[in-house]
Design a protein around this motif. Structure first.
Motif, PDB file in Angstrom:
ATOM      1  N   LYS A 109       0.737  -1.210  -0.053  1.00  0.00           N
ATOM      2  CA  LYS A 109      -0.106   0.146   0.184  1.00  0.00           C
ATOM      3  C   LYS A 109       0.879   1.195   0.013  1.00  0.00           C
ATOM      4  CE  LYS A 109      -3.316   2.403   3.030  1.00  0.00           C
ATOM      5  NZ  LYS A 109      -4.356   2.802   2.386  1.00  0.00           N
ATOM      6  N   GLY A 110       1.837   1.280   0.915  1.00  0.00           N
ATOM      7  CA  GLY A 110       2.585   2.690   1.138  1.00  0.00           C
ATOM      8  C   GLY A 110       3.349   3.073  -0.212  1.00  0.00           C
ATOM      9  N   ASN A 111       3.754   2.023  -1.247  1.00  0.00           N
ATOM     10  CA  ASN A 111       4.488   2.502  -2.278  1.00  0.00           C
ATOM     11  C   ASN A 111       3.665   2.505  -3.461  1.00  0.00           C
ATOM     12  OD1 ASN A 111       6.837   3.474  -3.110  1.00  0.00           O
ATOM     13  ND2 ASN A 111       7.235   1.560  -4.284  1.00  0.00           N
ATOM     14  N   THR A 112       2.191   2.451  -3.625  1.00  0.00           N
ATOM     15  CA  THR A 112       1.542   2.554  -4.738  1.00  0.00           C
ATOM     16  C   THR A 112       0.663   3.690  -4.903  1.00  0.00           C
ATOM     17  OG1 THR A 112      -0.222   1.255  -3.623  1.00  0.00           O
ATOM     18  CG2 THR A 112       1.192  -0.071  -4.747  1.00  0.00           C
ATOM     19  N   VAL A 113       0.493   4.000  -5.860  1.00  0.00           N
ATOM     20  CA  VAL A 113      -0.578   5.270  -6.246  1.00  0.00           C
ATOM     21  C   VAL A 113      -1.274   4.729  -7.394  1.00  0.00           C
ATOM     22  CG1 VAL A 113      -0.514   7.634  -7.480  1.00  0.00           C
ATOM     23  CG2 VAL A 113       1.211   7.112  -5.706  1.00  0.00           C
ATOM     24  N   ALA A 114      -2.657   5.048  -7.360  1.00  0.00           N
ATOM     25  CA  ALA A 114      -3.671   4.630  -8.323  1.00  0.00           C
ATOM     26  C   ALA A 114      -3.503   5.910  -9.332  1.00  0.00           C
ATOM     27  CB  ALA A 114      -5.009   4.519  -7.762  1.00  0.00           C
ATOM     28  N   THR A 127      -0.813   2.034 -10.469  1.00  0.00           N
ATOM     29  CA  THR A 127      -1.932   1.255 -11.200  1.00  0.00           C
ATOM     30  C   THR A 127      -2.761   2.175 -12.056  1.00  0.00           C
ATOM     31  OG1 THR A 127      -1.889  -0.227  -9.467  1.00  0.00           O
ATOM     32  CG2 THR A 127      -3.701  -0.426 -10.874  1.00  0.00           C
ATOM     33  N   ASP A 128      -3.148   1.825 -13.366  1.00  0.00           N
ATOM     34  CA  ASP A 128      -3.802   2.685 -14.007  1.00  0.00           C
ATOM     35  C   ASP A 128      -5.249   2.340 -13.966  1.00  0.00           C
ATOM     36  OD1 ASP A 128      -2.865   0.505 -15.851  1.00  0.00           O
ATOM     37  OD2 ASP A 128      -4.320   1.474 -17.302  1.00  0.00           O
ATOM     38  N   ILE A 129      -6.235   2.947 -13.627  1.00  0.00           N
ATOM     39  CA  ILE A 129      -7.598   2.678 -13.516  1.00  0.00           C
ATOM     40  C   ILE A 129      -8.577   3.623 -14.162  1.00  0.00           C
ATOM     41  CG2 ILE A 129      -9.354   2.538 -12.023  1.00  0.00           C
ATOM     42  CD1 ILE A 129      -7.474   1.771  -9.732  1.00  0.00           C
ATOM     43  N   GLN A 130      -9.279   2.933 -15.301  1.00  0.00           N
ATOM     44  CA  GLN A 130     -10.190   3.966 -15.953  1.00  0.00           C
ATOM     45  C   GLN A 130     -11.722   3.504 -15.577  1.00  0.00           C
ATOM     46  OE1 GLN A 130      -7.795   1.746 -17.969  1.00  0.00           O
ATOM     47  NE2 GLN A 130      -6.360   3.518 -17.577  1.00  0.00           N
ATOM     48  N   VAL A 131     -12.301   4.626 -15.323  1.00  0.00           N
ATOM     49  CA  VAL A 131     -13.526   4.335 -14.919  1.00  0.00           C
ATOM     50  C   VAL A 131     -14.693   5.183 -15.755  1.00  0.00           C
ATOM     51  CG1 VAL A 131     -14.988   5.275 -12.746  1.00  0.00           C
ATOM     52  CG2 VAL A 131     -12.744   5.002 -12.212  1.00  0.00           C
ATOM     53  N   ASP A 158      -8.657   2.842  -0.351  1.00  0.00           N
ATOM     54  CA  ASP A 158      -7.849   2.376   1.022  1.00  0.00           C
ATOM     55  C   ASP A 158      -7.043   1.361   0.184  1.00  0.00           C
ATOM     56  OD1 ASP A 158      -8.908   3.916   2.729  1.00  0.00           O
ATOM     57  OD2 ASP A 158     -10.238   2.287   3.602  1.00  0.00           O
ATOM     58  N   THR A 159      -7.161   0.743  -1.003  1.00  0.00           N
ATOM     59  CA  THR A 159      -5.972  -0.183  -1.524  1.00  0.00           C
ATOM     60  C   THR A 159      -4.475   0.397  -1.813  1.00  0.00           C
ATOM     61  OG1 THR A 159      -7.876  -0.801  -2.929  1.00  0.00           O
ATOM     62  CG2 THR A 159      -5.750  -1.503  -3.503  1.00  0.00           C
ATOM     63  N   PHE A 160      -4.651   1.776  -1.875  1.00  0.00           N
ATOM     64  CA  PHE A 160      -3.337   2.545  -1.964  1.00  0.00           C
ATOM     65  C   PHE A 160      -3.034   3.453  -1.142  1.00  0.00           C
ATOM     66  CE2 PHE A 160      -6.356   1.829  -5.968  1.00  0.00           C
ATOM     67  CZ  PHE A 160      -5.502   1.053  -6.626  1.00  0.00           C
ATOM     68  N   GLY A 161      -1.490   3.894  -1.694  1.00  0.00           N
ATOM     69  CA  GLY A 161      -0.949   4.719  -0.731  1.00  0.00           C
ATOM     70  C   GLY A 161      -1.408   6.559  -1.194  1.00  0.00           C
ATOM     71  N   PHE A 209       7.785  13.053  -8.181  1.00  0.00           N
ATOM     72  CA  PHE A 209       8.494  13.484  -6.788  1.00  0.00           C
ATOM     73  C   PHE A 209       7.688  13.953  -5.614  1.00  0.00           C
ATOM     74  CE2 PHE A 209      10.389  14.349 -11.171  1.00  0.00           C
ATOM     75  CZ  PHE A 209      11.144  13.230 -11.214  1.00  0.00           C
ATOM     76  N   ILE A 210       6.682  14.671  -6.195  1.00  0.00           N
ATOM     77  CA  ILE A 210       5.766  15.302  -5.032  1.00  0.00           C
ATOM     78  C   ILE A 210       5.002  13.831  -4.285  1.00  0.00           C
ATOM     79  CG2 ILE A 210       3.512  15.573  -6.174  1.00  0.00           C
ATOM     80  CD1 ILE A 210       3.447  18.556  -4.780  1.00  0.00           C
ATOM     81  N   PHE A 211       4.850  13.063  -5.182  1.00  0.00           N
ATOM     82  CA  PHE A 211       4.149  11.800  -4.315  1.00  0.00           C
ATOM     83  C   PHE A 211       5.081  10.923  -3.616  1.00  0.00           C
ATOM     84  CE2 PHE A 211       0.261  11.994  -6.945  1.00  0.00           C
ATOM     85  CZ  PHE A 211      -0.617  11.706  -5.994  1.00  0.00           C
ATOM     86  N   ARG A 212       6.385  10.887  -4.270  1.00  0.00           N
ATOM     87  CA  ARG A 212       7.474  10.310  -3.435  1.00  0.00           C
ATOM     88  C   ARG A 212       7.562  10.841  -1.896  1.00  0.00           C
ATOM     89  NH1 ARG A 212       8.896   5.682  -3.749  1.00  0.00           N
ATOM     90  NH2 ARG A 212       8.027   5.966  -1.859  1.00  0.00           N
TER      91      ARG A 212
END
Ligand SMILES: NC(=O)C1=CN([C@@H]2O[C@H](COP(=O)(O)OP(=O)(O)OC[C@H]3O[C@@H](n4cnc5c(N)ncnc54)[C@H](OP(=O)(O)O)[C@@H]3O)[C@@H](O)[C@H]2O)C=CC1
Ligand SMILES: CC(=O)C(=O)O
Ligand SMILES: [Mg+2]
Length: 415
Positions: free
Chosen positions: A62-67, A106-110, A127-130, A323-326
Motif C-alpha cells: 500500500k505505502g508505495n502504490t499510487v492509483a 496502477t492505472d484505472i479507467q472509470v 484504501d487499496t493505495f497510498g 516526486f511530490i508523491f515520493r
C-alpha cells in the motif's frame, strides 16, 4: 510525423502490448514460500491489519502504490475520448512514476454516469493505495471530484492536471520572468483556456505574486468578463470588469501567454502584439497553441516553452507528480497541501539555476550544453536530482505543516 506515428504505435505494441507489468518482491519457488505468501501464512498479516489498519503500510505494498485514475474526459488536449482511450496515457503516467520515483502505479479507467458515481467508485477503492493521482478529468467536474475525494479519503488525492501543471508552470514562469527582467507582480498574463489546468495554474501564479487584476483568461467564447452570464463558479474567479473581448484585445502589450487549451490558437501576428521580451508557454499536448518555430520566426526576444519533450523548456507536470508523491508517501502525508506544493515550486525553480550533470546531457543527444537561460528555464525530466530535491522539500513541508504521520526524515533520506 508519419514516422513518429508508426514508431509510437510500434513502441506501444511490441514486444509486449502496453508499457508495464507486475513484478514480485518476495520468493515464490518452494512450498514453504507459498505457505508464507499464501495459505496459511497470509492469515497472519490479515489478522494484524484487521486489528490495526495502519499495519497495511507494514505488511502490504500500500505505502508505495499510487492509483492513476481517469474517466477520459480531457485526454491531453485531445478532448473527451472516453475512459478506455485514456489507458495509454495512464500507463504512461505509471511508467513515469516507476522510472523517476520507484512508485508502483496502477492505472484505472472509470466508466460512470454521474459525477457522484465517479466519486463513490474512487472512494470505495481508495484504501487499496497510498495515494490517488487523478488524471485527464475535465473541468468543471474535476474540481468537485477532487474536493470531495480529499474530504472522504485519508490518503493524498491530487489532480495532476491542476496542481502538477501549476507547480511546474509557476517554477518555469518565475525563472523565465527573471531572465526577461520582469517582475511577476507587474507582469500582464493572458491565459488561453479556463479549465482544470488553466484555473489551477493562474491560481498558483497569483499565490506566487502575480496580480489578479493583471490576468486575462479566455475560453472558447473569448475573454472571461463580469458581464458574461455563462460562467461556472471557477471561471467567475477570473472574470474581469473589462471591455476587452478577444485574444487580440488582450494580447496587445501582454508580458505572458500561457496556453492550456488546444492547438494553434495563437498566431505569429498575435505574438508580434506582445510586450518586449515576452514569455510564451504553449502547454497543450501533443500540439501546442503555437509551434515554437512559428513563434521564434515572429520575434527573437521571447522565451518559449511547450509541454513536449522534443523542444527546449518542457513545461510539463512530469517534473512534479512522481516526486511530490515520493515525498508525500515517504512521510505518509494525509494530503498534499499548499505548503507542499509551494515547496515543490521552489525546489524545481532553484534546480534550474545549478550546473547540469553530464548524465542529463547524455539523455539529449542533440543538446551540447545546458545552462540557466532562455532555452533552459526548467530542469530536464531526466535530471536525477529532481527526486531527492523535490521529495525532500515536499516531505519536510508535510512534516512542518502537520499532515505527516512520520514526523522525522532520516538523515540519509534519498541521498
Ligand atoms: N503541459 C502540461 O503539463 C499540461 C498540459 N495540459 C494541456 O492543457 C489543455 C487543457 O487541459 P485541461 O485543463 O485538463 O482540460 P479541460 O477540459 O479541463 O479544459 C480545457 C479548457 O481549454 C479551453 N479550450 C479548448 N480549446 C480551446 C480553444 N480552441 N480556444 C480557447 N479555449 C479552448 C476550454 O474552453 P471551454 O471552457 O470554453 O470549453 C476549457 O476552458 C490540454 O491541451 C492539455 O494537454 C494539461 C495539463 C498538463
Ligand atoms: C501532460 C498532461 O497531463 C496533459 O497534457 O494532460
Ligand atoms: Mg493530463
Amino acid at each position: 510525423m508519419a514516422d513518429l506515428r508508426q514508431q509510437a504505435l510500434d513502441y506501444h505494441e511490441f514486444p509486449t502490448p502496453g508499457k508495464m507489468a507486475v513484478c514480485l518482491t518476495k520468493p515464490a519457488q518452494t512450498s514453504m514460500d507459498l505457505a508464507l505468501a499464501y495459505s496459511p501464512g497470509v492469515a497472519e498479516p490479515v489478522r494484524e491489519i484487521a486489528s490495526n489498519p495502519a499495519d497495511a503500510y507494514r505488511y502490504t505494498a500500500k505505502g508505495n502504490t499510487v492509483a492513476v485514475i481517469s474517466n477520459g474526459t480531457a485526454i491531453l488536449g485531445l478532448g473527451n475520448l472516453g475512459p478506455l482511450a485514456s489507458k495509454p496515457v495512464m500507463e504512461g503516467k505509471a511508467l513515469l512514476f516507476k522510472h523517476f520515483a520507484n512508485i508502483d502505479a496502477t492505472d484505472i479507467q472509470v466508466k460512470h454516469r454521474t459525477t457522484e458515481e465517479f466519486i463513490n467508485t474512487v472512494e470505495a477503492i481508495a484504501d487499496t493505495f497510498g495515494g490517488i493521482n487523478l488524471e485527464d478529468i475535465k473541468a468543471p467536474e474535476c474540481f468537485e471530484i477532487e474536493r470531495e475525494l480529499i474530504e472522504r479519503c485519508s490518503i493524498p488525492v491530487f489532480h495532476d492536471d491542476q496542481h502538477g501543471t501549476a507547480i511546474v508552470t509557476a517554477a518555469g514562469m518565475i525563472n523565465a520572468l527573471e531572465i526577461q527582467g520582469k517582475s511577476i507582480e507587474k507582469a500582464v498574463f493572458v491565459c488561453m483556456g479556463a479549465g482544470a489546468a488553466a484555473i489551477a495554474c493562474m491560481t498558483m501564479l497569483v499565490k506566487c505574486g502575480a496580480s489578479r487584476e493583471n490576468v486575462y483568461m479566455l475560453d472558447r467564447k473569448g475573454v472571461i468578463h463580469t458581464r458574461r452570464d455563462d460562467l461556472n463558479e471557477y471561471k467567475e474567479l477570473f472574470a474581469n470588469n473589462t471591455d476587452k473581448r478577444t485574444l487580440q484585445d488582450v494580447i496587445k502589450g501582454a508580458d505572458v501567454f500561457l496556453g492550456l487549451s488546444g492547438p494553434d490558437v495563437l498566431t505569429a501576428e498575435d505574438v508580434l502584439l506582445m510586450a518586449d521580451n515576452p514569455v510564451i508557454f504553449a502547454c497543450s499536448n501533443p500540439d501546442p497553441e503555437i509551434k515554437p518555430e512559428v513563434a521564434h520566426d515572429a520575434r527573437k526576444d521571447l522565451i518559449m516553452g511547450t509541454g513536449r519533450s522534443d523542444y527546449p523548456n518542457q513545461v510539463n507536470n512530469v517534473l512534479c507528480f512522481p516526486f511530490i508523491f515520493r515525498g508525500a508517501l515517504d512521510v505518509r502525508a494525509s494530503r498534499i497541501n499548499d505548503e507542499m506544493k509551494i515547496a515543490a515550486v521552489h525546489a524545481i525553480a532553484e534546480l534550474a539555476k545549478e550546473s547540469v550533470p553530464d548524465s542529463v546531457l547524455a539523455a539529449y543527444p542533440n543538446v551540447t550544453s545546458l545552462s540557466f537561460g532562455p532555452d533552459y528555464v526548467l530542469p530536464k525530466p531526466m535530471d536525477p536530482r529532481l527526486l531527492p530535491r523535490i521529495a525532500r522539500a515536499v516531505a519536510q513541508a508535510a512534516i512542518d505543516s502537520g499532515v505527516a504521520a512520520i514526523t522525522t526524515l532520516p538523515e540519509d533520506y534519498l541521498v
